[in-house]
Design a protein around this motif. Sequence first.
Motif, short mmCIF file in Angstrom:
data_model
loop_
_atom_site.label_atom_id
_atom_site.label_comp_id
_atom_site.label_asym_id
_atom_site.label_seq_id
_atom_site.Cartn_x
_atom_site.Cartn_y
_atom_site.Cartn_z
N ARG A 145 2.07 2.00 -3.35
CA ARG A 145 1.04 2.65 -4.17
C ARG A 145 0.97 4.16 -3.88
O ARG A 145 0.76 4.96 -4.79
N VAL A 146 1.15 4.54 -2.61
CA VAL A 146 1.21 5.97 -2.26
C VAL A 146 2.37 6.63 -2.99
O VAL A 146 2.23 7.70 -3.58
N GLY A 184 -0.83 11.16 1.41
CA GLY A 184 -0.93 9.70 1.33
C GLY A 184 -0.26 9.01 2.49
O GLY A 184 -0.76 8.00 3.00
N TYR A 185 0.88 9.55 2.91
CA TYR A 185 1.62 8.96 4.03
C TYR A 185 0.83 9.08 5.33
O TYR A 185 0.75 8.12 6.10
N GLU A 233 0.84 -1.20 0.00
CA GLU A 233 0.00 0.00 0.00
C GLU A 233 0.87 1.26 0.00
O GLU A 233 0.59 2.23 -0.71
N LEU A 234 1.95 1.25 0.77
CA LEU A 234 2.86 2.39 0.79
C LEU A 234 3.52 2.58 -0.57
O LEU A 234 3.69 3.72 -1.03
N ASP A 276 -2.45 9.34 5.63
CA ASP A 276 -3.59 8.41 5.53
C ASP A 276 -3.14 6.96 5.70
O ASP A 276 -3.81 6.17 6.38
N PHE A 277 -2.01 6.62 5.09
CA PHE A 277 -1.46 5.27 5.22
C PHE A 277 -1.18 4.94 6.69
O PHE A 277 -1.57 3.88 7.20
#
Length: 192
Positions: free
Chosen positions: A69-70, A90-91, A66-67, A93-94
């Motif tokens: 993908r960010v 993104g970070y 997932e990271l 939210d991740f």
Amino acid sequence: MAAPAPEDTYDKVLGAAVELFAEQGFAGTSLQAIADRVGVTKAALYYHFRTKDELLDALLRPALNELDRVLDAAERRKGQAVRQRVLFEGYVDFLLRHRTLAVVLDRDVSVGSHPAIRPRLESITVRVRGILDDSERPVEFRVASTVAMGGIYSAVAVFPHLPDDELRSVLLDIVRRLLTPRGGRAAASGAD
């Protein structure tokens, strides 16, 4: 009473493992402790994971994917400021989605340096630096962006009980202020 379905046990084992790793550390948690927490035999746990290393990989692989993908989303953007804004948002939210894993990684350095995990984290670090590195900017900005990344991670680990929306808002506001040149527009904001 019927035994739990294998998929159910798998998810429960992952949940118990991350809780115990956060409480006791990776090295301090045995497979037996995880089995006990789930309420299954060690043999039932072995059905899914033969070793703690396999379990650690199963916990971290989806989060690290997932990271990635960010980072992919940030790298695809045009303009350094936009890439950085996408990365920071993104970070945050991740990390909010993976708070307990952030706590595990923050409190137990052995996890981040584990041979199965370290190369992946090093690759991610290189990609983050590539997005943050803006040699056109003054050193103050480059240091501030590095402080912001580390601060986001630490704050998520240190304030696990703040509601997600509140912590997200505070973190992104702090990042914006850190990266806003004195008397100027936010360096990490901009239109897509």
